[in-house]
Motif scaffolding. Structure first.
Motif, PDB file in Angstrom:
ATOM      1  N   GLY A 181     -13.324  14.140  -2.192  1.00 57.87           N
ATOM      2  CA  GLY A 181     -13.117  15.282  -3.081  1.00 57.87           C
ATOM      3  C   GLY A 181     -12.452  16.433  -2.344  1.00 57.87           C
ATOM      4  O   GLY A 181     -12.050  16.285  -1.188  1.00 57.87           O
ATOM      5  N   GLN A 182     -12.360  17.588  -3.022  1.00 55.80           N
ATOM      6  CA  GLN A 182     -11.711  18.746  -2.416  1.00 55.80           C
ATOM      7  C   GLN A 182     -12.731  19.820  -2.087  1.00 55.80           C
ATOM      8  O   GLN A 182     -13.647  20.068  -2.863  1.00 55.80           O
ATOM      9  CB  GLN A 182     -10.662  19.313  -3.383  1.00 55.80           C
ATOM     10  CG  GLN A 182      -9.571  18.291  -3.672  1.00 55.80           C
ATOM     11  CD  GLN A 182      -8.294  18.933  -4.192  1.00 55.80           C
ATOM     12  OE1 GLN A 182      -8.291  20.090  -4.575  1.00 55.80           O
ATOM     13  NE2 GLN A 182      -7.210  18.179  -4.171  1.00 55.80           N
ATOM     14  N   ASN A 183     -12.563  20.442  -0.915  1.00 58.95           N
ATOM     15  CA  ASN A 183     -13.471  21.494  -0.455  1.00 58.95           C
ATOM     16  C   ASN A 183     -14.935  21.079  -0.507  1.00 58.95           C
ATOM     17  O   ASN A 183     -15.789  21.810  -0.982  1.00 58.95           O
ATOM     18  CB  ASN A 183     -13.250  22.771  -1.273  1.00 58.95           C
ATOM     19  CG  ASN A 183     -11.848  23.317  -1.047  1.00 58.95           C
ATOM     20  OD1 ASN A 183     -11.396  23.431   0.096  1.00 58.95           O
ATOM     21  ND2 ASN A 183     -11.154  23.616  -2.128  1.00 58.95           N
ATOM     22  N   LYS A 184     -15.192  19.874  -0.035  1.00 57.75           N
ATOM     23  CA  LYS A 184     -16.557  19.337  -0.025  1.00 57.75           C
ATOM     24  C   LYS A 184     -17.138  19.402   1.392  1.00 57.75           C
ATOM     25  O   LYS A 184     -16.480  18.991   2.349  1.00 57.75           O
ATOM     26  CB  LYS A 184     -16.545  17.871  -0.484  1.00 57.75           C
ATOM     27  CG  LYS A 184     -16.409  17.695  -1.985  1.00 57.75           C
ATOM     28  CD  LYS A 184     -17.748  17.992  -2.660  1.00 57.75           C
ATOM     29  CE  LYS A 184     -17.747  17.747  -4.156  1.00 57.75           C
ATOM     30  NZ  LYS A 184     -16.943  18.593  -4.976  1.00 57.75           N
ATOM     31  N   PRO A 185     -18.373  19.917   1.526  1.00 61.15           N
ATOM     32  CA  PRO A 185     -19.031  19.906   2.837  1.00 61.15           C
ATOM     33  C   PRO A 185     -19.284  18.464   3.289  1.00 61.15           C
ATOM     34  O   PRO A 185     -19.730  17.634   2.490  1.00 61.15           O
ATOM     35  CB  PRO A 185     -20.364  20.617   2.588  1.00 61.15           C
ATOM     36  CG  PRO A 185     -20.217  21.281   1.271  1.00 61.15           C
ATOM     37  CD  PRO A 185     -19.212  20.508   0.486  1.00 61.15           C
ATOM     38  N   VAL A 186     -18.977  18.189   4.546  1.00 61.56           N
ATOM     39  CA  VAL A 186     -19.194  16.852   5.117  1.00 61.56           C
ATOM     40  C   VAL A 186     -19.708  17.035   6.551  1.00 61.56           C
ATOM     41  O   VAL A 186     -19.718  18.145   7.069  1.00 61.56           O
ATOM     42  CB  VAL A 186     -17.886  16.017   5.162  1.00 61.56           C
ATOM     43  CG1 VAL A 186     -17.431  15.632   3.768  1.00 61.56           C
ATOM     44  CG2 VAL A 186     -16.789  16.761   5.920  1.00 61.56           C
ATOM     45  N   ASP A 187     -20.146  15.929   7.148  1.00 59.75           N
ATOM     46  CA  ASP A 187     -20.396  15.931   8.583  1.00 59.75           C
ATOM     47  C   ASP A 187     -19.290  15.118   9.242  1.00 59.75           C
ATOM     48  O   ASP A 187     -18.905  14.062   8.730  1.00 59.75           O
ATOM     49  CB  ASP A 187     -21.749  15.287   8.920  1.00 59.75           C
ATOM     50  CG  ASP A 187     -22.912  16.224   8.636  1.00 59.75           C
ATOM     51  OD1 ASP A 187     -22.775  17.428   8.935  1.00 59.75           O
ATOM     52  OD2 ASP A 187     -23.937  15.752   8.113  1.00 59.75           O
ATOM     53  N   VAL A 188     -18.788  15.621  10.341  1.00 54.77           N
ATOM     54  CA  VAL A 188     -17.738  14.914  11.065  1.00 54.77           C
ATOM     55  C   VAL A 188     -18.327  14.392  12.378  1.00 54.77           C
ATOM     56  O   VAL A 188     -19.071  15.102  13.048  1.00 54.77           O
ATOM     57  CB  VAL A 188     -16.560  15.870  11.341  1.00 54.77           C
ATOM     58  CG1 VAL A 188     -15.727  15.393  12.519  1.00 54.77           C
ATOM     59  CG2 VAL A 188     -15.694  16.017  10.108  1.00 54.77           C
ATOM     60  N   VAL A 189     -18.023  13.132  12.704  1.00 55.31           N
ATOM     61  CA  VAL A 189     -18.442  12.574  13.992  1.00 55.31           C
ATOM     62  C   VAL A 189     -17.221  12.319  14.852  1.00 55.31           C
ATOM     63  O   VAL A 189     -16.270  11.671  14.405  1.00 55.31           O
ATOM     64  CB  VAL A 189     -19.142  11.208  13.821  1.00 55.31           C
ATOM     65  CG1 VAL A 189     -19.588  10.681  15.179  1.00 55.31           C
ATOM     66  CG2 VAL A 189     -20.327  11.324  12.915  1.00 55.31           C
ATOM     67  N   ILE A 190     -17.244  12.842  16.057  1.00 58.30           N
ATOM     68  CA  ILE A 190     -16.176  12.537  17.013  1.00 58.30           C
ATOM     69  C   ILE A 190     -16.831  12.088  18.311  1.00 58.30           C
ATOM     70  O   ILE A 190     -17.613  12.834  18.921  1.00 58.30           O
ATOM     71  CB  ILE A 190     -15.267  13.763  17.260  1.00 58.30           C
ATOM     72  CG1 ILE A 190     -14.663  14.240  15.925  1.00 58.30           C
ATOM     73  CG2 ILE A 190     -14.167  13.409  18.261  1.00 58.30           C
ATOM     74  CD1 ILE A 190     -13.900  15.546  16.031  1.00 58.30           C
TER      75      ILE A 190
END
Ligand code: ATP
Ligand code: MG
Length: 357
Positions: free
Chosen positions: A267-276
């Motif tokens: 979706g757009q402008n959705k909070p997510v968690d990013v893993v790097i």
């Protein structure tokens, strides 16, 4: 890998008011090496004990080879268990310990003798036949417990942290031996550990558990590269897990800076968690990456250097074979492919849903 051999259906278990397993669903294929992985107290041993018949679930069924074995006593199940706390018979020699199950099955003397030899060689304890368990170290006793289980050639071997007491080198040797056994004897292994490295090395399938819930089921590669939530990502290896904003397909804003990624459909402008992953961060000269920062910590780890880089008010964990001294100005670069996007759980329960095949 072939047929479903074992099926846990809607298994729940509580002790008093504490729910230890909450509606667990899981199947295990024939000749699969499946590992239950999770922190202390998450319900791994309880799951194994229910399968072994040492514990009865409050509700749900355990199916083995198409048959409901939920209420079958342990000795009627075609399973052998090596417990978390090894239990050798202290009044018997090592040879007698190993021979125990075979004698009950009325195997011939020669057969038993050969098996003892084979098993002791396997666990690297040649010549220990006549020793008493008390005279062995913890690690040696643990290896005898494995030998004792293996000589019975069970269809399924349940192993509860069997290598916990061993030092690193021996643990690695035993890991190879267990994998070889699985391939040679065609045994199905259900293995419990809280050591993610061990799980990644040995398993066909890893089941990551937390607080009685299955968090993710998948191959080691899948679990490592595509963790489905922050718990799995964090538990399976050191990682940078950063709350971020999915701007649109293939573009995510991390610490205020847009990064190209490969994920779509959030979706757009959705909070997510990013893993790097730390090994996926490339340190460049200032201005040549996405976010500039400064190296604040540096440790030599043998195969790589572990560094911390302070950038945009976040301490990035970085692994690199190149060394950047503390105080070096750097810039962080990450390939789009190495940015893993995870849906933010809306509640604990949602985080815990059993997801993938
Ligand atoms: N017989 C019991 N009576 C009461 N509580 C129990 C019993 N057995 C287990 N528990 C509780 O159930 C929870 C799960 O225990 P379990 O032994 O399955 O954890 P585990 O994942 O194997 O942990 P570890 O990695 O420490 O071995 C724990 O909180 C434990 O205290
Ligand atoms: Mg346990």
């Amino acid at each position: 890998m072939s047929n479903k051999l074992i099926d846990f259906i809607n298994i729940s278990k509580s002790y008093g008011t504490q729910t230890v397993l909450d509606d667990l669903n899981l199947y295990i294929r024939e000749n699969e090496f499946l590992t239950l992985l999770g922190p202390s107290g998450c319900g791994k041993t309880t799951t194994l004990r229910i399968l072994g018949g040492f514990e009865t679930p409050d509700c749900g069924q355990v199916i083995f080879d198409g048959e409901d074995i939920t209420n079958l006593p342990p000795n009627k199940r075609q399973l052998n268990t090596v417990f978390q706390k090894y239990a050798l018979f202290t009044h018997m020699t090592i040879a007698e310990n190993i021979a125990f199950g075979l004698k009950i099955k009325k195997k011939s003397k020669q057969y038993i003798y050969d098996k003892i030899k084979y098993a002791l060689k396997l666990v690297n304890l040649d010549g220990y036949e006549n020793r008493m368990p008390d005279s062995l170290s913890g690690g040696q006793q643990q290896r005898i417990a494995i030998a004792r289980a293996i000589v019975n050639e069970p269809k399924v071997l349940l192993l509860d942290e069997p290598l916990g007491a061993l030092d690193l080198k021996l643990r690695q040797d035993m890991q190879y031996e267990l994998i070889r056994l699985k391939n040679e004897l065609g045994i199905t292994f259900i293995y419990v550990t809280h050591d993610q490295e061990e799980a990644l090395t040995m398993s066909d399938t890893i089941v990551v558990m937390n607080q009685g819930y299955i968090q993710q089921i998948g191959t080691p590669e899948r679990i490592y590269n595509e963790p489905e939530n922050a718990f799995v990502a964090d538990f399976i290896g050191e990682s940078n897990i950063i709350p971020s904003l999915m701007l649109k397909d293939r573009l995510v804003k991390i610490l205020g800076v847009p990064f190209a990624c490969v994920d779509e459909g959030f979706g757009q402008n959705k909070p997510v968690d990013v893993v790097i992953r730390p090994e996926d961060i490339c340190l460049r000269k200032p201005g040549e990456g996405s976010i500039d920062g400064v190296v604040t910590h540096l440790i030599f780890k043998g195969v790589h250097y572990e560094m911390e880089v302070r950038a945009n008010e976040y301490d990035w964990l970085v692994h690199s074979t190149k060394m950047f001294p503390i105080g070096t100005q750097v810039s962080i670069h990450v390939d789009p492919f190495d940015i893993q996007i995870m849906k933010k759980p809306e509640s604990e329960d949602e985080e815990a849903v059993n997801i993938e095949e």
